[in-house]
Design an enzyme around this catalytic site. Structure first.
Site, PDB file in Angstrom:
ATOM      1  N   SER A   1       0.820  -1.209   0.000  1.00 20.09           N
ATOM      2  CA  SER A   1       0.000   0.000   0.000  1.00 20.09           C
ATOM      3  C   SER A   1       0.856   1.263   0.000  1.00 20.09           C
ATOM      4  O   SER A   1       2.020   1.259   0.417  1.00 20.09           O
ATOM      5  CB  SER A   1      -0.925   0.011   1.222  1.00 20.09           C
ATOM      6  OG  SER A   1      -1.785  -1.096   1.198  1.00 20.09           O
TER       7      SER A   1
HETATM    8  N1  SAH Z   1      -1.295  -4.609   4.069  1.00 19.46           N
HETATM    9  C1  SAH Z   1      -0.471  -4.651   2.860  1.00 19.46           C
HETATM   10  C2  SAH Z   1      -1.315  -4.460   1.632  1.00 19.46           C
HETATM   11  C3  SAH Z   1      -1.444  -5.711   0.861  1.00 19.46           C
HETATM   12  S1  SAH Z   1      -2.524  -5.634  -0.549  1.00 19.46           S
HETATM   13  C4  SAH Z   1       0.656  -3.646   2.995  1.00 19.46           C
HETATM   14  O1  SAH Z   1       1.118  -3.461   4.096  1.00 19.46           O
HETATM   15  O2  SAH Z   1       1.090  -3.060   2.016  1.00 19.46           O
HETATM   16  C5  SAH Z   1      -3.964  -6.387   0.122  1.00 19.46           C
HETATM   17  C6  SAH Z   1      -3.863  -7.841   0.464  1.00 19.46           C
HETATM   18  O3  SAH Z   1      -5.176  -8.273   0.821  1.00 19.46           O
HETATM   19  C7  SAH Z   1      -3.411  -8.773  -0.651  1.00 19.46           C
HETATM   20  O4  SAH Z   1      -2.254  -9.444  -0.244  1.00 19.46           O
HETATM   21  C8  SAH Z   1      -4.588  -9.733  -0.821  1.00 19.46           C
HETATM   22  O5  SAH Z   1      -4.199 -11.072  -1.100  1.00 19.46           O
HETATM   23  C9  SAH Z   1      -5.243  -9.648   0.531  1.00 19.46           C
HETATM   24  N2  SAH Z   1      -6.650 -10.076   0.594  1.00 19.46           N
HETATM   25  C10 SAH Z   1      -7.653  -9.867  -0.303  1.00 19.46           C
HETATM   26  N3  SAH Z   1      -8.796 -10.454   0.120  1.00 19.46           N
HETATM   27  C11 SAH Z   1      -8.508 -11.042   1.330  1.00 19.46           C
HETATM   28  C12 SAH Z   1      -9.261 -11.825   2.256  1.00 19.46           C
HETATM   29  N4  SAH Z   1     -10.550 -12.141   2.049  1.00 19.46           N
HETATM   30  N5  SAH Z   1      -8.626 -12.263   3.374  1.00 19.46           N
HETATM   31  C13 SAH Z   1      -7.323 -11.983   3.609  1.00 19.46           C
HETATM   32  N6  SAH Z   1      -6.557 -11.273   2.762  1.00 19.46           N
HETATM   33  C14 SAH Z   1      -7.134 -10.803   1.636  1.00 19.46           C
END
Ligand code: SAH
Length: 198
Positions: free
Chosen positions: A45
């Site tokens: 993010s």
């Molecule tokens: N928190 C991260 C952002 C990752 S992007 C950071 O620090 O940058 C968002 C993430 O959400 C992805 O890895 C995706 O696989 C996950 N995601 C999407 N749907 C989800 C769900 N139902 N349960 C858990 N993770 C999920």
């Protein structure tokens, strides 16, 4: 950091070395304010959005108690949250990303963070209720299980899709067992919230 004022949040963002959560090839861009690829069609993010969402979780000057993050990804936001909360639980549905986050976080030896491989749409009933819930992926609405697992007086911050192209940040406060107050905030862009594990 785009209008974020909460000092402890800004300190936590400044403390976590973002490059440690990215591929070496992307290190030159690690301190730019943009989302970048982490594999599996997911992204790390944008720091200003991480800061904005974490600021919104804070009701007052008090530290955060028990936080649930949906979407661990590479583990960056989980590391930031661990500096601000007593306990952090973070769920990821893509196994290789859950493993990547574990590897990325190992050198930091964070004691108050638990990583869970699972479907965050179901929340984590065994550790509920949570004072704060933060979603790093955008669904069409807020999953019911997460609303149920939010403590009374707690806050949930999530991107929610308005249509195929537009998403908005929502802040939800649980006022009483049956009353939730919703505030729609900034336009944002997140990867989709998907169900099931892979
Ligand atoms: N928190 C991260 C952002 C990752 S992007 C950071 O620090 O940058 C968002 C993430 O959400 C992805 O890895 C995706 O696989 C996950 N995601 C999407 N749907 C989800 C769900 N139902 N349960 C858990 N993770 C999920």
């Amino acid at each position: 950091m785009a209008g974020v004022k909460h000092a402890k949040t800004l300190d936590a963002i400044a403390t976590v070395p973002r490059h440690a959560f990215m591929d070496a090839g992307l290190h030159p861009q690690a301190y730019e304010d943009s989302a970048l690829p982490i594999g599996h069609q997911q992204t790390i993010s944008k720091p200003s959005v991480v800061a904005r969402m974490i600021e919104l979780l804070h009701k007052s000057k008090q530290p955060l108690n028990k936080v649930l993050e949906i979407g661990t990804g590479c583990g960056y936001q989980a590391a930031v949250l661990s500096l601000l909360a007593d306990e952090v639980y973070s769920i990821e549905r893509i196994r290789p990303l859950h493993d990547l986050a574990r590897d990325n976080l190992r050198p930091f030896r964070i004691k108050n963070l638990r990583l869970i491989y699972g479907d965050g749409i179901l929340g984590l009933p065994q550790a509920a209720p949570f004072d704060s819930i933060i979603l790093a992926a955008a669904g069409l609405g807020i999953p019911d299980a997460l609303l149920d697992q939010l403590a009374i007086g707690g806050r949930l911050v999530a991107p929610v899709a308005r249509n195929a192209k537009e998403q908005q940040l929502l802040l939800i406060e649980r006022v009483s067992s049956h009353r939730y107050q919703r505030t729609a905030l900034d336009d944002v862009f997140f990867v989709p919230l998907q169900s099931g594990v892979v």
